[in-house]
Design a protein around this motif. Structure first.
Motif: not given
Length: 127
Positions: A57-63, A65-69, A84-87
């Motif tokens: 599994a993975a957890v991804l910050d949406v933002n 450093a200005g780029e989107r995940a 899942t997104f973490l945002t």
């Protein structure tokens, strides 16, 4: 496998560009006996690990450093790795294609975060 935690021995990718949040995520996952892949802070590093690592599994910050995940999310989905997104963003602020994605809101609570990651993975009905 000791089976104490549903995340025991699961390989979880963490992509988060805020150092203290990444450390808190890592600490929460380790406490749940997960194997943390990363954390990494950039889109490029996240893509590399999403393509090359065996992941549960993975957890991804949406933002990042200005780029989107979103590209990382797409790569994981293509490999059938749940994420899942973490945002701090609300669902409506995401592109339409990602509005039904699981989201863990920032600031996160460790127990809720661990439950959300556990919910991504199918239950193991066999030993």
């Amino acid at each position: 496998m000791n089976g104490h935690s549903p995340l025991a021995d699961k390989r979880i990718l963490v992509v988060e560009d805020e150092y203290f949040i990444a450390r808190d995520l890592e600490r929460a996952l380790r406490a749940a006996e997960a194997i943390v892949i990363g954390p990494v802070a950039t889109l490029e590093e996240g893509l590399d690990l999403a393509e090359t690592q065996a992941l549960d599994a993975a957890v991804l910050d949406v933002n990042l450093a200005g780029e989107r995940a979103f590209e990382i999310a797409d790569r994981l989905s293509a490999r059938h790795v749940p994420w899942t997104f973490l945002t701090g963003y609300d669902e409506w602020a995401l592109p339409v294609a990602y509005r039904s994605a699981p989201i863990v809101a920032k600031p996160f609570q460790a127990d809720r975060f661990i439950r959300a990651i556990g919910a991504l993975m199918p239950e193991k009905g066999r030993a």
